[in-house]
Design a protein around this motif. Structure first.
Motif, short mmCIF file in Angstrom:
data_model
loop_
_atom_site.label_atom_id
_atom_site.label_comp_id
_atom_site.label_asym_id
_atom_site.label_seq_id
_atom_site.Cartn_x
_atom_site.Cartn_y
_atom_site.Cartn_z
N THR A 220 0.81 -1.23 0.00
CA THR A 220 0.00 0.00 0.00
C THR A 220 0.84 1.27 0.00
O THR A 220 0.29 2.37 -0.01
N ALA A 221 2.16 1.14 -0.01
CA ALA A 221 3.04 2.32 0.02
C ALA A 221 2.76 3.23 -1.18
O ALA A 221 2.73 2.78 -2.32
N GLY A 222 2.52 4.50 -0.90
CA GLY A 222 2.27 5.48 -1.95
C GLY A 222 0.89 5.39 -2.57
O GLY A 222 0.59 6.08 -3.56
N LYS A 223 0.02 4.54 -2.02
CA LYS A 223 -1.33 4.37 -2.56
C LYS A 223 -2.37 4.81 -1.53
O LYS A 223 -2.05 5.03 -0.36
N THR A 224 -3.59 4.92 -1.98
CA THR A 224 -4.72 5.21 -1.08
C THR A 224 -5.39 3.90 -0.72
O THR A 224 -5.84 3.16 -1.61
N VAL A 225 -5.43 3.60 0.57
CA VAL A 225 -6.09 2.37 1.03
C VAL A 225 -7.59 2.60 1.02
O VAL A 225 -8.09 3.53 1.64
N LYS A 226 -8.32 1.77 0.30
CA LYS A 226 -9.76 1.94 0.15
C LYS A 226 -10.58 0.92 0.94
O LYS A 226 -11.76 1.16 1.22
N MET A 227 -9.98 -0.20 1.29
CA MET A 227 -10.71 -1.21 2.05
C MET A 227 -9.72 -2.14 2.74
O MET A 227 -8.75 -2.59 2.14
N VAL A 228 -9.97 -2.39 4.02
CA VAL A 228 -9.24 -3.41 4.76
C VAL A 228 -10.27 -4.25 5.49
O VAL A 228 -11.19 -3.72 6.13
N SER A 229 -10.13 -5.55 5.39
CA SER A 229 -11.10 -6.46 6.00
C SER A 229 -10.40 -7.64 6.64
O SER A 229 -9.38 -8.12 6.14
N ILE A 230 -10.93 -8.07 7.76
CA ILE A 230 -10.48 -9.31 8.39
C ILE A 230 -11.69 -10.23 8.53
O ILE A 230 -12.65 -9.91 9.24
N SER A 231 -11.67 -11.32 7.78
CA SER A 231 -12.70 -12.34 7.89
C SER A 231 -12.10 -13.47 8.73
O SER A 231 -10.97 -13.88 8.48
N HIS A 232 -12.84 -13.93 9.70
CA HIS A 232 -12.22 -14.89 10.62
C HIS A 232 -13.16 -16.03 11.00
O HIS A 232 -14.37 -15.93 10.87
N ALA A 233 -12.54 -17.11 11.44
CA ALA A 233 -13.27 -18.27 11.98
C ALA A 233 -12.89 -18.39 13.44
O ALA A 233 -12.15 -19.28 13.84
N ASP A 234 -13.34 -17.43 14.22
CA ASP A 234 -13.01 -17.33 15.64
C ASP A 234 -11.51 -17.11 15.83
O ASP A 234 -10.90 -17.66 16.74
N GLY A 235 -10.94 -16.27 14.96
CA GLY A 235 -9.50 -16.04 15.00
C GLY A 235 -9.10 -14.62 15.36
O GLY A 235 -7.96 -14.22 15.10
N MET A 236 -10.01 -13.85 15.96
CA MET A 236 -9.68 -12.45 16.26
C MET A 236 -8.69 -12.30 17.41
O MET A 236 -7.81 -11.44 17.38
N LYS A 237 -8.81 -13.10 18.45
CA LYS A 237 -7.99 -12.92 19.64
C LYS A 237 -6.50 -13.02 19.35
O LYS A 237 -5.71 -12.14 19.72
#
Length: 280
Positions: A220-237
């Motif tokens: 993403t260096a030098g770019k505009t970040v338009k979307m970041v997503s984390i999809s998880h299967a009980d993996g947030m912790k």
């Protein structure tokens, strides 16, 4: 000029509210757990599925919709001359996009089928962009061209916490899994080109997070970040939250978090995450 209808499947990770608001039509996949069959997102939800999978006698299996299901929807949507764009999960993980293509050939409606080459929000961001352009008055050709650009600027990484499901699903050998388990190795893979491609191995959750964050900064260096997503299967912790904290510290705080579809959890097993970002 008629309307353009957008169709996708149940692995996009878009919320029901967003799907309804933008009139996005969903053709769901099915999940078989032992002798029971469920419809993804209809009579089984992601968290409930993880519990059932943990207690199942065998690895659950997903199955794509039959071409006839797609054809019925295409016939209905296109009966007045309207056009249809049908965007689906990567063909390397499911026959869903092939079923859609077969249906498009059988239907008299004007249908354009697209293999997103992704899953989860890698698919979802393409559906969103198709909706945005449709509502702005773009043609089917213009939308298809733009989705090629979105796809080229999207990155998706998959990290599993256990290799068990990859072994049972035939995606990794038992010997490698045994060694990986002994060493507590975490496999980092991407979905570049639509396929599951291992790109790194580390030995701790912290190293996974550092690896992904470094890759994110490079891409993403030098770019505009338009979307970041984390999809998880009980993996947030162990994975999702520490990674979110690092990205939030860069100033991008609009990270979308979803509990991923049972179809994806079947492949990854519990504790996994999908890390997806789109920048231009």
């Amino acid at each position: 000029m008629g309307q353009i209808h957008i169709v996708t499947d149940s692995t996009s990770d878009l919320t029901k509210e967003e799907l309804t608001k933008h009139q996005i039509h969903v053709v769901p996949l099915a999940i078989q757990i032992d002798n029971e069959t469920y419809t993804d997102g209809v009579d089984i939800m992601p968290e409930e599925f993880l519990h059932k999978m943990a207690n199942a006698k065998a690895l659950p299996k997903s199955s794509q919709p039959a071409p006839g299901v797609f054809k019925q929807l295409y016939d209905d949507l296109g009966k007045n001359g309207d056009q249809i764009i049908s965007i689906h999960m990567t063909g390397s993980m499911s026959g869903t996009v092939d079923s859609a293509r077969q249906a498009a050939e059988m239907s008299d409606s004007d249908v354009t089928v697209i293999d997103s080459r992704f899953i989860a929000m890698g698919l979802g961001v393409q559906v969103r962009e198709a909706v945005r352009l449709r509502d702005a008055g773009a043609t089917v050709e213009e939308i298809v061209k733009r989705l090629d650009e979105v796809r080229a600027n999207t990155h998706l990484y998959v990290i599993v916490d256990t290799l068990d499901n990859l072994v049972k699903g035939g995606r990794i050998g038992k010997g490698k899994a045994f060694i990986g388990s002994l060493l507590n190795i975490k496999v980092i893979a991407n979905l570049e080109g639509g396929g599951y491609n291992p790109v790194g191995k580390v030995r701790s959750h912290k190293q996974v997070v550092n690896h992904l964050f470094k890759q994110y900064e490079q891409d993403t260096a030098g770019k505009t970040v338009k979307m970041v997503s984390i999809s998880h299967a009980d993996g947030m912790k162990n994975l999702g939250q520490p990674l979110s904290d690092k990205i939030n510290a860069t100033g991008f705080t609009n990270i979308e978090v979803q509990f991923t579809s049972p179809v994806i959890s079947t492949h990854t097993g519990p504790g996994a995450i999908g890390f997806i970002y789109f920048s231009e």
